[in-house]
Design an enzyme around this catalytic site. Structure first.
Site, PDB file in Angstrom:
ATOM      1  CB  SER A  44      30.301  45.827 107.877  1.00 14.17           C
ATOM      2  OG  SER A  44      31.145  46.786 108.507  1.00 14.17           O
ATOM      3  CG  HIS A  45      32.329  49.652 105.865  1.00 13.68           C
ATOM      4  ND1 HIS A  45      31.710  49.249 107.028  1.00 13.68           N
ATOM      5  CD2 HIS A  45      31.682  50.771 105.463  1.00 13.68           C
ATOM      6  CE1 HIS A  45      30.739  50.110 107.322  1.00 13.68           C
ATOM      7  NE2 HIS A  45      30.700  51.030 106.391  1.00 13.68           N
ATOM      8  CG  ASP A 183      27.982  44.860 111.424  1.00 18.19           C
ATOM      9  OD1 ASP A 183      29.025  44.441 110.885  1.00 18.19           O
ATOM     10  OD2 ASP A 183      27.978  45.689 112.347  1.00 18.19           O
TER      11      ASP A 183
END
Length: 266
Positions: A44-45, A183
């Site tokens: 997600s990052h 997400d």
């Protein structure tokens, strides 16, 4: 799927950012952060989700703005991110915190005027490896509905803790929402649904469609418990730092880092 050496990927990602207008050190900072997220399993990052945004910011000249020390009160400091890369501003905060904890044992550094600062556990991990117990709080634009609500009013507002330990630091890094916004981005990118009970669509109805959720609102984890923590983080990162309390997207986000030297009370 072809395999690529991490060093090769890192060099190529840095070079493309540099060609897009980012300074070399800024590009290295951004890529190291995103690659660390990927290696930790925090897609997600990671690069596949966040890199294109960094390229757009670089092309828009965001890298021309650099964080500055706005207030220096010995054990306490305030950094103005000046609208530059959030990862770079947070790195400056970490450097200031490390130096002040070394001198005073207990210190706090606040950041305002920032963009998205990325994975908070990244900074807590580095601080812990330097012997610093860390508490960190960050806020962002409204993405989450209060418990029982139907419209986004609060940020996902992560709270993070880092503790020096061997062989690896103990890191607690969690959003106050039931699922992180990153997400949602991953799920939309992959064309997969999100678990039920995590988000609402634009009409306030439950949805498992990440695209609909991005137009609606996330919900707090633990209902009112997560919502209460989100309000606390909004106050710590948005009010105490003098950042925007309810910021516009990627504008004037706030961050608060508190550090204690390991063994301070021994």
């Amino acid at each position: 799927m072809p395999s690529v050496q991490i060093a090769t990927l890192q060099a190529a990602a840095v070079e493309r950012l540099r060609q897009s207008g980012a300074g070399l050190e800024d590009a290295k900072c951004l890529v190291e952060h995103m690659l660390t997220a990927d290696l930790w399993g925090r897609t997600s990052h990671g690069l596949s989700v966040r890199y294109e945004q960094m390229l757009r910011l670089a092309k828009a000249g965001v890298g021309e703005s650099h964080p500055r020390l706005d207030r220096d009160l010995d054990a306490v400091a305030l950094i103005d991110g000046c609208g530059g890369f959030g990862y770079v501003a947070a790195k400056r905060c970490l450097a200031e915190l490390t130096a002040r904890v070394r001198d005073h044992g207990l210190a706090a550094v606040a950041l305002r005027g920032a963009r998205h600062t990325g994975m908070m556990g990244y900074y807590a991990d580095q601080a812990a490896r330097a012997g610093i117990v860390t508490l960190a709080f960050a806020h962002c634009r409204p993405l989450m509905a209060p418990a029982g609500g139907a419209r986004a009013r609060l940020g996902t507002n992560p709270l993070t803790f880092g503790f020096p330990a061997s062989p690896h630091p103990i890191i607690v890094d969690t959003a106050t929402s039931a699922i992180s916004y990153g997400d949602l981005m991953v799920a939309e990118q992959r064309g997969t649904p999100i678990p039920p009970g995590k988000a609402l669509d634009g009409d306030g109805r439950w949805t498992c469609d990440p695209r609909a959720a991005r137009k609606g609102a996330l919900v707090p984890f633990g209902e009112h418990r997560g919502g209460a923590l989100a309000v606390a983080v909004q106050c710590l990162a948005g009010v105490l730092t003098s950042a925007a309390v309810f910021p516009a997207p990627d504008t004037d986000y706030g961050l608060l880092m508190v550090g204690l030297r390991k063994g301070l009370f021994s």
